[in-house]
Design an enzyme around this catalytic site. Structure first.
Site, PDB file in Angstrom:
ATOM      1  N   ASP A 148      31.722 -50.889 -25.524  1.00  0.00           N
ATOM      2  CA  ASP A 148      30.631 -50.212 -26.223  1.00  0.00           C
ATOM      3  C   ASP A 148      29.361 -51.054 -26.187  1.00  0.00           C
ATOM      4  OD1 ASP A 148      32.029 -52.004 -27.949  1.00  0.00           O
ATOM      5  OD2 ASP A 148      30.934 -51.186 -29.666  1.00  0.00           O
ATOM      6  N   GLU A 166      32.972 -52.678 -31.146  1.00  0.00           N
ATOM      7  CA  GLU A 166      32.565 -54.033 -31.513  1.00  0.00           C
ATOM      8  C   GLU A 166      31.143 -54.062 -32.038  1.00  0.00           C
ATOM      9  OE1 GLU A 166      31.066 -58.168 -31.172  1.00  0.00           O
ATOM     10  OE2 GLU A 166      30.268 -56.358 -30.239  1.00  0.00           O
TER      11      GLU A 166
END
Length: 377
Positions: free
Chosen positions: A69, A134
Site C-alpha cells: 500500500d 501499513e
C-alpha cells in the site's frame, strides 16, 4: 539483478494501491514465488490483504517484510510524470511508492528468488510477510499476521523490513529499533458562559494553562546509548464556538509521545494523570498506543546486513533508532531480531517520489548477500 528489480518495481508502481488497497500487487508477487516452490498463504482481514510465503522447512526463519500500500498522491498536476506511470528519467524511477516501499519490496523479492534458484535445498526458511495495511490504520496487516503465526507457535528468527532507511547515501543508515508511540486525546471540562460574566462560568483554557506548561516542559528521561530522549508534542488543540463572547465548555488537546526504553506506556499514563489531578482539572482522556519501543542489539542480523552493505558499496552503516514507527514493532513481539534497510527516504510521501535505479539494484545485491551471510556461514 538491477534490471529484474527495476522491472518488478515498475509493475508494482503501475498499480494504484492506495492504503489499504492492494490492487493486485500481491498476486504478482505470489505467482512469481509459487513458481519457485514457495508455500503461499493468504491472510485477508477485513479490507486488508496479507501474504505469508515461505520456502524451506527448518530454522532459522529469515523473513523479509514489506507493504504494497501507498499514501495518496496529492495534486497529480504537480508531478513531473503521472504518479503511477513508473517512468525512468535521468536514472531515477518516479512514482508513488518508488521509495516507500515498492522499490525495496521488489529488491527483496528478487534477492529471495535468486538465492532459492541457486540454493533450492538451502538450510533454514526464507519467508516474506507482505501487507496492504501499513500506511493507514495498520490494524489488519502485519499485526494480524503476527498474531496468527504466534497462535501456531511459528517463529521468525531474523526479519529484514525494507523501509527506506538511508538518509544521504544508500546504506549510510540502518534502523535497529524504533521508539514507542502513544497518543493522548484529552478533554478538559469547563462551564460555558458569557465572557462578560466569567464568575458564572469556568474557562477550561485558563484552567489548563499551568498543566500544559508542565506537560510540555517535563523531562521524561535522558535517553540512553540506543535511543534519544522521549519527546512530547502537542498535535491539536480546539475549544470554543467561534464566537468572541462565549467562554468554551470544553478544551480538547491531542498530544503524542515518542518514547524510548527508559519509560513505559503505563509510566506515561500514570504521570499525565498525576499532573491533571495536581491542577484540579475535570477531564477524561483516551489513550491510543501505536506501539512499544523495540531494539535489536548487535548480533547476527545486524552483523550480516552491515557486512553486506560494506561488501556491496564500501561504506559502514550507522545503526539508528530515530524516525517514526514501522511494522517492525509488531514482528519484534515474536522475539525476532529486526532491522530495517532500504533506499533513500528524502522523497517519501512527497510529490515526485523517486528512487535511483542503480540504488535499487544495489539493494537487491545487499539483501542477497545478507541471505548468504545468514544461511551459508
Amino acid at each position: 539483478m538491477r534490471e529484474k528489480v527495476v522491472s518488478l518495481a515498475q509493475d508494482l508502481i503501475h498499480r494504484s494501491s492506495i492504503s489499504p488497497n492492494d490492487e493486485g500487487c500481491q498476486k504478482i508477487i505470489a505467482e512469481r514465488l509459487e513458481k519457485l516452490g514457495f508455500q503461499i498463504e493468504w491472510m485477508p482481514f477485513n479490507d486488508t490483504l496479507n501474504l505469508w510465503a515461505k520456502h524451506g522447512t527448518s530454522e532459522p526463519v529469515i523473513a523479509f517484510a514489506g507493504h504494497t500500500d501507498v499514501v495518496p498522491t496529492g495534486d497529480e498536476n504537480q508531478w513531473s510524470s503521472p504518479p503511477f506511470s513508473a517512468e525512468i528519467i535521468d536514472g531515477m524511477l518516479y512514482g508513488r511508492g518508488a521509495a516507500d516501499m515498492k522499490g525495496s519490496l521488489a529488491a527483496m523479492i528478487v534477492a529471495a528468488e535468486e538465492y532459492v534458484k541457486a540454493n533450492p535445498n538451502h538450510k533454514g526458511i526464507i519467508a516474506l510477510l507482505i501487507t496492504s495495511d501499513e500506511e493507514a490504520a495498520a490494524k489488519d496487516g502485519t499485526i494480524r499476521v503476527v498474531e496468527t503465526l504466534m497462535t501456531r507457535d511459528e517463529k521468525i528468527t531474523y526479519c529484514m523490513v525494507g523501509e527506506p532507511s538511508s538518509a544521504k547515501n544508500l546504506g549510510d543508515v540502518v534502523k535497529n529499533g524504533r521508539r514507542g508511540s502513544i497518543t493522548g486525546n484529552l478533554y478538559i471540562q469547563g462551564i460555558q458562559g458569557h465572557v462578560a460574566y466569567p464568575h458564572l462560568a469556568e474557562n477550561p483554557i485558563h484552567k489548563a494553562a499551568l498543566f500544559l506548561q508542565e506537560l510540555t516542559t517535563y523531562q521524561w528521561d535522558k535517553g540512553n546509548e540506543f535511543f534519544p530522549p522521549t519527546s512530547l508534542q502537542i498535535a491539536n488543540i480546539h475549544a470554543g464556538t467561534g464566537s468572541n463572547n462565549v467562554i468554551p465548555a470544553e478544551l480538547y488537546i491531542q498530544f503524542n509521545l515518542r518514547y524510548c526504553t527508559e519509560v513505559t506506556d503505563e509510566i506515561i499514563k500514570q504521570k499525565v494523570a498525576e499532573m491533571l489531578e495536581k491542577h484540579n482539572l475535570k477531564y477524561r482522556i483516551e489513550w491510543n498506543l501505536s506501539g512499544n519501543p523495540f531494539l535489536t542489539k548487535p548480533g547476527k542480523l545486524l552483523d550480516s546486513i552491515t557486512s553486506a552493505i560494506e561488501e556491496t558499496i564500501g561504506i559502514t552503516p550507522k545503526a539508528e533508532t530515530g524516525g517514526g514507527t514501522s511494522d517492525g514493532r509488531f514482528i519484534a513481539l515474536m522475539g525476532a531480531e529486526v532491522v530495517e534497510f532500504g533506499p533513500l527516504n528524502s522523497t517519501i510521501h512527497k510529490v515526485n517520489e523517486c528512487v535511483s535505479v542503480e540504488d535499487l539494484g544495489k539493494c537487491g545485491e545487499i539483501y542477497h548477500k545478507m541471505l548468504v551471510n545468514l544461511l551459508d556461514s
